[in-house]
Each structure stands twice: as structure tokens, then as C-alpha cells.
Design an enzyme around this catalytic site. Structure first.
Site, PDB file in Angstrom:
ATOM      1  N   PHE A   1     -17.485  -5.077 -13.305  1.00  0.00           N
ATOM      2  CA  PHE A   1     -18.397  -4.055 -13.844  1.00  0.00           C
ATOM      3  C   PHE A   1     -18.079  -3.884 -15.322  1.00  0.00           C
ATOM      4  O   PHE A   1     -16.984  -3.463 -15.692  1.00  0.00           O
ATOM      5  CB  PHE A   1     -18.280  -2.702 -13.137  1.00  0.00           C
ATOM      6  CG  PHE A   1     -19.276  -1.715 -13.715  1.00  0.00           C
ATOM      7  CD1 PHE A   1     -20.586  -1.692 -13.269  1.00  0.00           C
ATOM      8  CD2 PHE A   1     -18.918  -0.877 -14.765  1.00  0.00           C
ATOM      9  CE1 PHE A   1     -21.525  -0.831 -13.842  1.00  0.00           C
ATOM     10  CE2 PHE A   1     -19.850  -0.012 -15.344  1.00  0.00           C
ATOM     11  CZ  PHE A   1     -21.159   0.007 -14.866  1.00  0.00           C
TER      12      PHE A   1
ATOM     13  N   ASP B   1     -11.235  -5.753 -20.742  1.00  0.00           N
ATOM     14  CA  ASP B   1     -12.053  -4.542 -20.660  1.00  0.00           C
ATOM     15  C   ASP B   1     -11.194  -3.447 -20.027  1.00  0.00           C
ATOM     16  O   ASP B   1     -11.025  -3.390 -18.811  1.00  0.00           O
ATOM     17  CB  ASP B   1     -13.317  -4.805 -19.830  1.00  0.00           C
ATOM     18  CG  ASP B   1     -14.210  -3.557 -19.727  1.00  0.00           C
ATOM     19  OD1 ASP B   1     -13.733  -2.454 -20.068  1.00  0.00           O
ATOM     20  OD2 ASP B   1     -15.365  -3.696 -19.282  1.00  0.00           O
TER      21      ASP B   1
ATOM     22  N   LYS C   1     -14.677   5.357 -22.626  1.00  0.00           N
ATOM     23  CA  LYS C   1     -14.399   6.479 -21.718  1.00  0.00           C
ATOM     24  C   LYS C   1     -13.394   7.480 -22.309  1.00  0.00           C
ATOM     25  O   LYS C   1     -13.785   8.276 -23.134  1.00  0.00           O
ATOM     26  CB  LYS C   1     -13.974   5.931 -20.351  1.00  0.00           C
ATOM     27  CG  LYS C   1     -15.165   5.235 -19.651  1.00  0.00           C
ATOM     28  CD  LYS C   1     -15.034   5.156 -18.152  1.00  0.00           C
ATOM     29  CE  LYS C   1     -16.374   4.773 -17.528  1.00  0.00           C
ATOM     30  NZ  LYS C   1     -16.484   3.392 -17.097  1.00  0.00           N
TER      31      LYS C   1
HETATM   32  C1  LIG Z   1     -17.634   2.489 -17.431  1.00  0.00           C
HETATM   33  C2  LIG Z   1     -17.300   1.081 -17.744  1.00  0.00           C
HETATM   34  C3  LIG Z   1     -18.064   0.337 -18.660  1.00  0.00           C
HETATM   35  C4  LIG Z   1     -19.337   0.861 -19.276  1.00  0.00           C
HETATM   36  O1  LIG Z   1     -19.154   2.020 -20.015  1.00  0.00           O
HETATM   37  P1  LIG Z   1     -20.423   2.956 -20.363  1.00  0.00           P
HETATM   38  O2  LIG Z   1     -19.858   3.965 -21.323  1.00  0.00           O
HETATM   39  O3  LIG Z   1     -20.882   3.554 -19.086  1.00  0.00           O
HETATM   40  O4  LIG Z   1     -21.447   2.076 -20.979  1.00  0.00           O
HETATM   41  C5  LIG Z   1     -17.649  -0.941 -18.957  1.00  0.00           C
HETATM   42  N1  LIG Z   1     -16.550  -1.476 -18.381  1.00  0.00           N
HETATM   43  C6  LIG Z   1     -15.794  -0.797 -17.506  1.00  0.00           C
HETATM   44  C7  LIG Z   1     -14.581  -1.437 -16.924  1.00  0.00           C
HETATM   45  C8  LIG Z   1     -16.160   0.497 -17.135  1.00  0.00           C
HETATM   46  O5  LIG Z   1     -15.431   1.162 -16.233  1.00  0.00           O
END
Ligand SMILES: *Cc1c(COP(=O)(O)O)cnc(C)c1O
Length: 400
Positions: free
Chosen positions: A144, A229, A258
Site C-alpha cells: 500500500f 516507504d 503521516k
Molecule cells: C498512508 C500511507 C501512504 C499514503 O499516504 P496518504 O497521506 O494517505 O496519501 C503511503 N504509504 C504507506 C505505507 C502508507 O501507510
């Protein structure tokens, strides 16, 4: 003053006029502090989701609110057409936190991921010498990384990807945690390997020991960028600043988001080296709000808080306790407990994740299911041990 609407009326209004791209639990929150939120009827709930880890430091942490308020009184947005006095310090402090030397700020996580993809491709063509339009980025099953067209192009979740084609090419999807498959898939067109050190949305999936280290080695061997990520796994969540630290690995690029905004403002960033981020020249990438003074001021306070080590330590210590208690639950109820630090994916044998989150809500605890029979627990790192134990008591009693 608008007239006071009941929770039911507010939910109905949200359902009538807000698109149905989420299926929220039937709670309408109007206030929050620390690990607790309060709904419009005055009921309190312990927040074990922490906005998918965007609220790692708890709701409205006094240091973060103060930093935001100070900045609100000075300057909030100038665009990148001009420098401002929060920008240089923010970049320098975030780079230092990551042990790297250059930062490119954006707003949302998905924009951070898009930025990393653009960086890897541009670096691949201009530095590595990959023939035009032939760059490959390796990603993993169950990933994700966000919701843009390019990112959902390499999603393996049918809900996230379906009906959004035509899709962006240039991605190779491999099984998560399979170092041999990765070794076999590396070649001279691979410009980057994009990986979540722990897959959050997939249900807090921890790869086998040694996977990240081998991935790092393969990237070095083939001259590809290791892109971690850490939008959800980073900034204290797993008991260390970055989840990559559990395997003593430093990627070529971190993507952060985040919790970087302290639960107050959206801010994301790619953190890398000047050799890699140096591929961007003026006009080649940008964002109107990226790196704005308000976001930088809050993020600088987040970085200062992480530099104390206090939150990572809390996560490690309380996380060990969380995992001990979850692992002691009966095997007839819990099939598997995964995760690190104050982060757990609990997979049930029979119970549905949605059902458990509804029962938890009735007991005063907010949490969210991920896939079918899995629930994710990610309390704010400021949670007290008493509150955590109380929440786990509720968790045990609603799943009994
Ligand atoms: C939440 C998340 C995203 C996307 O972040 P948004 O601010 O919702 O666009 C990307 N990668 C990971 C691992 C995430 O948990």
C-alpha cells in the site's frame, strides 16, 4: 451558531453528501486529547488507530499545538517561490534525523511516493544510464503506497486498483519477503526497489529476518535505489525512529508522511542524498503547499521530539507488553499476532475484523479492521500503560 445536530443526523448528512469511499464506524468525534477522543454525545473512547499512525504523538500534543500556534502568528504560506525561515532548518533537521543530506517536501504520503518514483526514474535515466522509457521499479505483493493512478497501477488489492485503468507501466511486482525472487528479478533496467519495511495496510506484515538486509545488498550490487516507504512504519511506531533500523539498513531514500505532521498538518517528504535528489533542477518538480512554513514548523517540533528518543523507547517498552498480552490470547480466537513496537496486526481464526471493531467501539475502544479477519492496533505512542491494559481487557472480553 449552527443548530446542534445529533450524532445520527451528522452521520446521515455525511452519508448523503460525502462520497462513500470510506465505511466509518458509527461514531462522530468532536474533541480529542492525548490517546482519547470524545463524541458529540460526550462518550469517550480510547483511540487505538491513531489516524493510521499520523497521530503517533497523541491528539493535540501540547508541544505540537504550541509550535503550530507560534507559527500561525508569524507566517503560514509563501510558496516555494521564496525561501522562509522554517524551510532550511526543517530540511537540515530531517536529513540529520535520517542520516542523509537532502530533503524534498510534499504534502500527502501519496505525493511523497510519486516524488520518489519520479526521482528514481530521472536518476535512472540521467545517472545510471537506463535507455529512455525503459526504467523498472520493483514493488511487492500486498503493498500500500497511496491512491494516485500510478500508485494503484501496481497495487495488488482489487478494490484499490479496479476500474482505474489505463494503468501506468514500468513496475514489476514480486512476492513480499522473498529475497530469492528479488535476486532473480534484478537487472540493469531496475532503477529502484520500493518497499514497506513492514506492510501496514496488508495487516502489519513483518518480512522474514534478513529480507531488508538482502534487499539493501541487491540494490547496491545492481546500482538500484532502495526506497523505503516509512510513511506508516517510521517516526517511532516500531520502537525505533525508522523500521529499517531493525535490520541496521539505511535506504537510499526514505518516504515519510503521516506522523511527520504531528496530526496537525499534512506534510510528507522524500529524504535522500544530494547525488540522488540532485537530479531535480528548477521547474522539474514542485508543489504549492509543499514545505510551507506552518507544516515545517510543526514537523521541526516532531523531529525535536523524536530526537529525545522518548517516544521510540515508549513504543519499544509498551509494545513488548502489548505483544506479550496479545500472544497470550487463546489460539482458538487468535490465529496470528504480527508487528513490532506499539503496532500489531491481530488475525482472528473466525471473527471478522469489522465485527470486532464494532464491539470494541461499544466498549469504548476505537480500532480498525484491515483485511477481513485482521484488526490493526496502533495506539498513540503517548498512551499510558494503564490505558493500554484497559483497552486490552476490552479487547479480550469482546473476542471471548
Ligand atoms: C498512508 C500511507 C501512504 C499514503 O499516504 P496518504 O497521506 O494517505 O496519501 C503511503 N504509504 C504507506 C505505507 C502508507 O501507510
Amino acid at each position: 451558531m449552527a443548530k446542534h445536530l445529533t450524532a445520527e443526523q451528522l452521520s446521515a448528512q455525511a452519508a448523503a453528501h460525502g462520497a462513500h469511499n470510506y465505511h466509518p464506524l458509527p461514531v462522530v468525534i468532536s474533541q480529542a486529547e492525548g490517546s482519547w477522543v470524545t463524541d458529540v454525545e460526550g462518550r469517550r473512547y480510547l483511540d487505538l488507530l491513531a489516524a493510521y499512525s499520523a497521530v503517533n504523538f497523541g491528539h493535540r500534543h501540547p508541544r505540537l499545538v504550541a509550535a503550530a500556534q507560534r507559527q500561525l502568528e508569524r507566517v503560514t504560506l509563501v510558496s516555494r517561490a521564496f525561501d522562509h525561515d522554517q524551510f532550511g532548518p526543517f530540511c537540515a533537521e530531517l536529513a540529520a534525523l535520517a542520516g542523509l543530506d537532502m530533503v524534498l517536501p510534499m504534502n500527502t504520503g501519496a505525493e511523497g511516493v510519486e516524488t520518489a518514483i519520479k526521482t528514481a526514474r530521472k536518476w535512472g535515466y540521467e545517472v545510471k544510464g537506463v535507455p529512455e522509457d525503459e526504467a523498472v521499479i520493483i514493488v511487492f505483493d500486498g503493498n500500500f503506497h497511496g491512491r494516485t493512478i500510478t500508485i494503484v497501477s501496481f497495487s495488488t488489492d482489487p478494490d484499490a486498483r479496479g476500474s482505474y485503468g489505463p494503468y501506468t507501466p514500468g513496475f514489476r511486482i514480486l512476492p513480499y519477503g522473498d529475497a530469492d525472487a528479488l535476486a532473480a528479478a534484478m537487472d540493469d533496467r531496475v532503477v529502484g526497489v520500493l518497499v514497506e519495511p513492514i506492510q501496514g495496510e496488508a495487516g502489519v506484515v513483518v518480512p522474514p529476518p534478513g529480507f531488508l538486509r538482502r534487499l539493501r545488498e541487491l540494490c547496491t550490487e545492481y546500482g538500484a535505489l532502495m526506497i523505503a516507504d516509512e510513511i506508516q512504519s517510521g517516526l517511532g511506531r516500531t520502537g525505533t525512529t525508522f523500521a529499517c533500523e531493525h535490520e541496521e539498513v539505511v535506504p537510499d531514500m526514505y518516504i515519510l508522511g503521516k506522523a511527520l505532521g504531528g496530526g496537525i498538518v499534512p506534510i510528507s517528504a522524500v529524504v535522500s542524498s544530494s547525488e540522488v535528489l540532485g537530479v531535480f533542477k528548477p521547474g522539474q518538480h514542485g508543489s504549492t503547499f509543499g514545505g510551507n512554513p506552518l507544516a515545517c514548523a510543526v514537523a521541526r517540533e516532531v523531529i525535536a521530539m523524536l530526537n529525545t528518543g522518548e517516544f521510540q523507547e515508549r513504543s519499544a517498552k509498551l509494545g513488548a507488553h502489548l505483544h506479550d498480552r496479545l500472544n497470550a490470547m487463546p489460539a482458538s480466537v487468535v490465529r496470528e499476532v504480527r508487528g513490532r513496537g506499539l503496532w500489531a496486526g491481530v488475525e482472528f481464526t473466525e471473527l471478522g475484523g469489522r465485527e470486532v471493531s464494532e464491539r470494541l467501539m461499544a466498549a469504548g475502544v476505537l480500532a480498525k479492521d484491515t483485511h477481513g479477519t485482521t484488526i490493526r492496533l496502533a495506539p498513540p505512542l503517548v498512551i499510558s500503560q494503564d490505558d493500554l491494559d484497559w483497552a486490552l481487557d476490552q479487547f479480550e472480553s469482546v473476542t471471548r
